[in-house]
Motif scaffolding. Sequence first.
Motif, PDB file in Angstrom:
ATOM      1  N   ALA A  30       0.904  -1.191  -0.057  1.00 52.93           N
ATOM      2  CA  ALA A  30      -0.031  -0.029   0.029  1.00 52.93           C
ATOM      3  C   ALA A  30       0.826   1.407   0.104  1.00 52.93           C
ATOM      4  CB  ALA A  30      -1.010  -0.125   1.223  1.00 52.93           C
ATOM      5  N   SER A  31       1.646   1.321   0.824  1.00 54.63           N
ATOM      6  CA  SER A  31       2.818   2.359   0.898  1.00 54.63           C
ATOM      7  C   SER A  31       3.637   2.490  -0.548  1.00 54.63           C
ATOM      8  CB  SER A  31       3.579   2.286   2.000  1.00 54.63           C
ATOM      9  OG  SER A  31       4.784   1.352   1.778  1.00 54.63           O
ATOM     10  N   GLY A  32       3.735   1.377  -1.211  1.00 50.78           N
ATOM     11  CA  GLY A  32       4.750   1.264  -2.384  1.00 50.78           C
ATOM     12  C   GLY A  32       3.694   2.015  -3.311  1.00 50.78           C
ATOM     13  N   GLN A  33       2.195   1.627  -3.146  1.00 51.25           N
ATOM     14  CA  GLN A  33       1.222   2.266  -4.290  1.00 51.25           C
ATOM     15  C   GLN A  33       1.389   3.598  -4.087  1.00 51.25           C
ATOM     16  OE1 GLN A  33      -0.243   0.921  -6.762  1.00 51.25           O
ATOM     17  NE2 GLN A  33      -1.269   2.658  -7.230  1.00 51.25           N
ATOM     18  N   SER A  34       1.395   4.260  -2.836  1.00 49.41           N
ATOM     19  CA  SER A  34       1.206   5.708  -2.638  1.00 49.41           C
ATOM     20  C   SER A  34       2.547   6.305  -2.979  1.00 49.41           C
ATOM     21  CB  SER A  34       0.851   5.957  -1.256  1.00 49.41           C
ATOM     22  OG  SER A  34       2.074   5.624  -0.451  1.00 49.41           O
ATOM     23  N   SER A  35       3.675   5.538  -2.906  1.00 54.79           N
ATOM     24  CA  SER A  35       4.693   6.507  -3.169  1.00 54.79           C
ATOM     25  C   SER A  35       4.907   6.479  -4.844  1.00 54.79           C
ATOM     26  CB  SER A  35       6.101   5.728  -2.792  1.00 54.79           C
ATOM     27  OG  SER A  35       6.295   4.481  -3.503  1.00 54.79           O
ATOM     28  N   GLN A  36       4.318   5.380  -5.517  1.00 55.24           N
ATOM     29  CA  GLN A  36       3.962   5.298  -7.149  1.00 55.24           C
ATOM     30  C   GLN A  36       3.280   6.653  -7.342  1.00 55.24           C
ATOM     31  OE1 GLN A  36       2.864   1.792  -8.503  1.00 55.24           O
ATOM     32  NE2 GLN A  36       4.591   1.586  -9.796  1.00 55.24           N
ATOM     33  N   ASN A  37       2.180   6.534  -6.878  1.00 55.78           N
ATOM     34  CA  ASN A  37       1.238   7.833  -6.957  1.00 55.78           C
ATOM     35  C   ASN A  37       1.940   9.185  -6.883  1.00 55.78           C
ATOM     36  OD1 ASN A  37      -0.752   6.060  -7.386  1.00 55.78           O
ATOM     37  ND2 ASN A  37      -1.715   6.048  -5.551  1.00 55.78           N
ATOM     38  N   MET A  38       2.699   9.183  -5.796  1.00 54.21           N
ATOM     39  CA  MET A  38       3.501  10.277  -5.726  1.00 54.21           C
ATOM     40  C   MET A  38       4.352  10.623  -6.743  1.00 54.21           C
ATOM     41  SD  MET A  38       5.558  11.987  -2.299  1.00 54.21           S
ATOM     42  CE  MET A  38       4.000  11.943  -1.418  1.00 54.21           C
ATOM     43  N   GLU A  39       5.219   9.707  -7.232  1.00 57.37           N
ATOM     44  CA  GLU A  39       6.182   9.781  -7.963  1.00 57.37           C
ATOM     45  C   GLU A  39       5.294  10.397  -9.492  1.00 57.37           C
ATOM     46  OE1 GLU A  39       8.551   6.231  -8.875  1.00 57.37           O
ATOM     47  OE2 GLU A  39       9.064   6.238  -7.041  1.00 57.37           O
ATOM     48  N   THR A  40       4.272   9.747  -9.716  1.00 61.81           N
ATOM     49  CA  THR A  40       3.627  10.081 -11.003  1.00 61.81           C
ATOM     50  C   THR A  40       2.942  11.506 -10.895  1.00 61.81           C
ATOM     51  OG1 THR A  40       2.709   7.887 -11.237  1.00 61.81           O
ATOM     52  CG2 THR A  40       1.477   9.507 -12.262  1.00 61.81           C
ATOM     53  N   ALA A  41       2.564  12.061  -9.460  1.00 57.67           N
ATOM     54  CA  ALA A  41       2.162  13.275  -9.571  1.00 57.67           C
ATOM     55  C   ALA A  41       3.391  14.341  -9.791  1.00 57.67           C
ATOM     56  CB  ALA A  41       1.458  13.620  -7.842  1.00 57.67           C
ATOM     57  N   LEU A  42       4.413  13.975  -8.995  1.00 56.56           N
ATOM     58  CA  LEU A  42       5.690  14.788  -9.039  1.00 56.56           C
ATOM     59  C   LEU A  42       5.921  14.963 -10.665  1.00 56.56           C
ATOM     60  CD1 LEU A  42       7.806  13.783  -6.110  1.00 56.56           C
ATOM     61  CD2 LEU A  42       6.625  16.081  -6.667  1.00 56.56           C
ATOM     62  N   GLU A  43       6.100  13.811 -11.374  1.00 59.82           N
ATOM     63  CA  GLU A  43       6.586  13.727 -12.817  1.00 59.82           C
ATOM     64  C   GLU A  43       5.475  14.659 -13.597  1.00 59.82           C
ATOM     65  OE1 GLU A  43       6.455   9.724 -14.507  1.00 59.82           O
ATOM     66  OE2 GLU A  43       8.373   9.303 -12.995  1.00 59.82           O
ATOM     67  N   GLN A  44       4.213  14.529 -13.395  1.00 61.23           N
ATOM     68  CA  GLN A  44       3.097  15.611 -13.963  1.00 61.23           C
ATOM     69  C   GLN A  44       3.276  16.947 -13.709  1.00 61.23           C
ATOM     70  OE1 GLN A  44      -0.679  14.025 -12.871  1.00 61.23           O
ATOM     71  NE2 GLN A  44      -0.585  12.367 -14.360  1.00 61.23           N
ATOM     72  N   ASN A  48       4.497  19.926 -16.171  1.00 59.43           N
ATOM     73  CA  ASN A  48       3.659  21.244 -16.171  1.00 59.43           C
ATOM     74  C   ASN A  48       4.657  22.314 -16.181  1.00 59.43           C
ATOM     75  OD1 ASN A  48       1.306  19.824 -16.753  1.00 59.43           O
ATOM     76  ND2 ASN A  48       0.624  19.868 -14.602  1.00 59.43           N
ATOM     77  N   MET A  49       5.314  22.362 -15.286  1.00 59.81           N
ATOM     78  CA  MET A  49       6.299  23.279 -15.057  1.00 59.81           C
ATOM     79  C   MET A  49       7.317  23.618 -16.230  1.00 59.81           C
ATOM     80  SD  MET A  49       5.980  24.738 -11.960  1.00 59.81           S
ATOM     81  CE  MET A  49       7.652  25.624 -11.770  1.00 59.81           C
ATOM     82  N   GLU A  50       7.883  22.400 -16.720  1.00 57.25           N
ATOM     83  CA  GLU A  50       8.532  22.634 -17.928  1.00 57.25           C
ATOM     84  C   GLU A  50       7.667  23.433 -19.128  1.00 57.25           C
ATOM     85  OE1 GLU A  50      10.304  19.062 -19.396  1.00 57.25           O
ATOM     86  OE2 GLU A  50      11.141  18.764 -17.412  1.00 57.25           O
ATOM     87  N   ARG A  51       6.424  22.884 -19.361  1.00 62.41           N
ATOM     88  CA  ARG A  51       5.524  23.562 -20.194  1.00 62.41           C
ATOM     89  C   ARG A  51       5.221  25.039 -20.237  1.00 62.41           C
ATOM     90  NH1 ARG A  51       0.679  21.341 -19.444  1.00 62.41           N
ATOM     91  NH2 ARG A  51       1.488  19.336 -19.463  1.00 62.41           N
ATOM     92  N   ASP A  52       5.125  25.372 -18.788  1.00 61.16           N
ATOM     93  CA  ASP A  52       5.079  26.691 -18.485  1.00 61.16           C
ATOM     94  C   ASP A  52       6.144  27.573 -18.631  1.00 61.16           C
ATOM     95  OD1 ASP A  52       2.417  26.180 -17.625  1.00 61.16           O
ATOM     96  OD2 ASP A  52       2.838  26.128 -15.524  1.00 61.16           O
ATOM     97  N   ASN A  53       7.346  27.003 -18.309  1.00 61.94           N
ATOM     98  CA  ASN A  53       8.543  27.779 -18.870  1.00 61.94           C
ATOM     99  C   ASN A  53       8.706  27.878 -20.181  1.00 61.94           C
ATOM    100  OD1 ASN A  53       9.166  27.954 -15.953  1.00 61.94           O
ATOM    101  ND2 ASN A  53      10.473  26.242 -16.031  1.00 61.94           N
ATOM    102  N   GLU A  54       8.539  27.109 -20.970  1.00 58.60           N
ATOM    103  CA  GLU A  54       8.505  27.003 -22.390  1.00 58.60           C
ATOM    104  C   GLU A  54       7.526  28.293 -22.962  1.00 58.60           C
ATOM    105  OE1 GLU A  54       8.098  23.281 -24.147  1.00 58.60           O
ATOM    106  OE2 GLU A  54       9.754  22.439 -23.546  1.00 58.60           O
ATOM    107  N   GLU A  55       6.380  28.341 -22.527  1.00 62.30           N
ATOM    108  CA  GLU A  55       5.548  29.403 -22.757  1.00 62.30           C
ATOM    109  C   GLU A  55       5.893  30.761 -22.410  1.00 62.30           C
ATOM    110  OE1 GLU A  55       1.631  28.181 -21.082  1.00 62.30           O
ATOM    111  OE2 GLU A  55       1.371  26.598 -22.498  1.00 62.30           O
ATOM    112  N   LEU A  56       6.682  30.917 -21.344  1.00 67.76           N
ATOM    113  CA  LEU A  56       7.114  31.912 -20.750  1.00 67.76           C
ATOM    114  C   LEU A  56       8.342  32.330 -21.666  1.00 67.76           C
ATOM    115  CD1 LEU A  56       7.058  31.794 -16.764  1.00 67.76           C
ATOM    116  CD2 LEU A  56       5.813  33.229 -18.226  1.00 67.76           C
ATOM    117  N   VAL A  57       9.227  31.726 -22.210  1.00 66.35           N
ATOM    118  CA  VAL A  57      10.392  31.917 -22.814  1.00 66.35           C
ATOM    119  C   VAL A  57       9.638  32.375 -24.252  1.00 66.35           C
ATOM    120  CG1 VAL A  57      12.341  30.822 -24.230  1.00 66.35           C
ATOM    121  CG2 VAL A  57      11.759  30.223 -21.696  1.00 66.35           C
TER     122      VAL A  57
END
Length: 182
Positions: A30-44, A48-57
Amino acid sequence: MDAWQYIVLLGAVVVVFAIILPKRTGSSGASGQSSQNMETALEQFMENMERDNEELVELVKSSQQSNRKEHAVFEKRISELELRCQELDGQLQAAATFIKETAASRQAAPAPHSTAAKALEKNETAMEQPTSPHSIEARYGELFTLYREGKSIESIAKKLGMNKGEVSLIIGLAKQEGGVHG
């Protein structure tokens, strides 16, 4: 370092702790699943941050290009106005020379003796007065009223819809004519 780099670094630290922490505590899947969810959320989040930075540039690049274009237009306009001022200055100097030559030729002319010559001289004197319909001040009454009120040449030009050079030329000619002091 930029703010987005701190956020990415913080996200990476959180991911590492999330991976290490469940192994230490010996938690189940269960904790492995939550860490996997957290990894996915952080990757997303990072995507999003990279896309926003490209738009700003891109936004910064486009604004720089538009600023360059506006600057070029303004430079062209300034050079045209400078040429126009030089032309007006030349016209003003030519008019001043003409007025000086005319005044000098009037002074050099012999004194009139006949009645007709006296009448002609009286008409010339009347034409030189500011109230004469042929004088500059009579033709540009509102301009000289504003000038005597202490308004700047720019404000007079704006109010009357004229060029600053034109207003300066008229005032200079009137000074040569002797009708305006200021």
